[in-house]
Design an enzyme around this catalytic site. Sequence first.
Site, PDB file in Angstrom:
ATOM      1  N   THR A  26      66.040  17.774  42.869  1.00 18.48           N
ATOM      2  CA  THR A  26      67.015  16.913  43.541  1.00 18.48           C
ATOM      3  C   THR A  26      68.451  17.379  43.326  1.00 18.48           C
ATOM      4  O   THR A  26      68.753  18.155  42.425  1.00 18.48           O
ATOM      5  CB  THR A  26      66.879  15.464  43.034  1.00 18.48           C
ATOM      6  OG1 THR A  26      67.182  15.416  41.644  1.00 18.48           O
ATOM      7  CG2 THR A  26      65.478  14.931  43.280  1.00 18.48           C
ATOM      8  N   ASP A  27      69.328  16.828  44.160  1.00 19.07           N
ATOM      9  CA  ASP A  27      70.756  17.066  44.016  1.00 19.07           C
ATOM     10  C   ASP A  27      71.358  15.956  43.145  1.00 19.07           C
ATOM     11  O   ASP A  27      70.628  15.141  42.575  1.00 19.07           O
ATOM     12  CB  ASP A  27      71.427  17.154  45.389  1.00 19.07           C
ATOM     13  CG  ASP A  27      71.290  15.891  46.226  1.00 19.07           C
ATOM     14  OD1 ASP A  27      70.945  14.821  45.668  1.00 19.07           O
ATOM     15  OD2 ASP A  27      71.524  15.970  47.441  1.00 19.07           O
ATOM     16  N   ALA A  28      72.674  15.892  43.067  1.00 24.20           N
ATOM     17  CA  ALA A  28      73.345  14.908  42.214  1.00 24.20           C
ATOM     18  C   ALA A  28      73.062  13.466  42.633  1.00 24.20           C
ATOM     19  O   ALA A  28      73.158  12.551  41.819  1.00 24.20           O
ATOM     20  CB  ALA A  28      74.852  15.168  42.209  1.00 24.20           C
TER      21      ALA A  28
END
Length: 159
Positions: A26-28
């Site tokens: 995942t991203d932030a």
Amino acid sequence: MSTVPTSGRLHDGSHVLPLRVYYEDTDAAGIVYYANWLRFLERGRTELLRLLGQQHTSLREERGIHWVVRRCAIDYLKPARLDDTIEIVTGCGEMRGASLDMIQHARRNEEILVRAELVVACMGEGGRPVRLPPLVRTALAQVAASGSPRSRHIRIQPS
């Protein structure tokens, strides 16, 4: 106790591979990073071949065949998030001499998240196209267009 990772299953003319979304995917914001979908789709194609008895290593070592992605068209429809359980569904479209269309989508339950169509080719050790071996062609016929949800997928335009 030794456990073997799943290679998924064949269901209704497609290969289905269950996956879980991990933090590293995942991203932030906790949403699957767009490039990671390509990795998930690759796992689906790889596990399909494994389930059909056509592992990459044996094809390379015994026949000198390497798979390459020649073209990929992908449509990102909805996000997947950290800890989601998703499935990568893989089918085959048209099979030609040295290449074939792979038709894939990722879903969460019945909700389609990502759709993709790829042209995948067989290459020899010298980097030249080689014909799909008859055993591979026969094995992949189990997930050929008749059972795959091709009509719901994007179409690759000829170049």
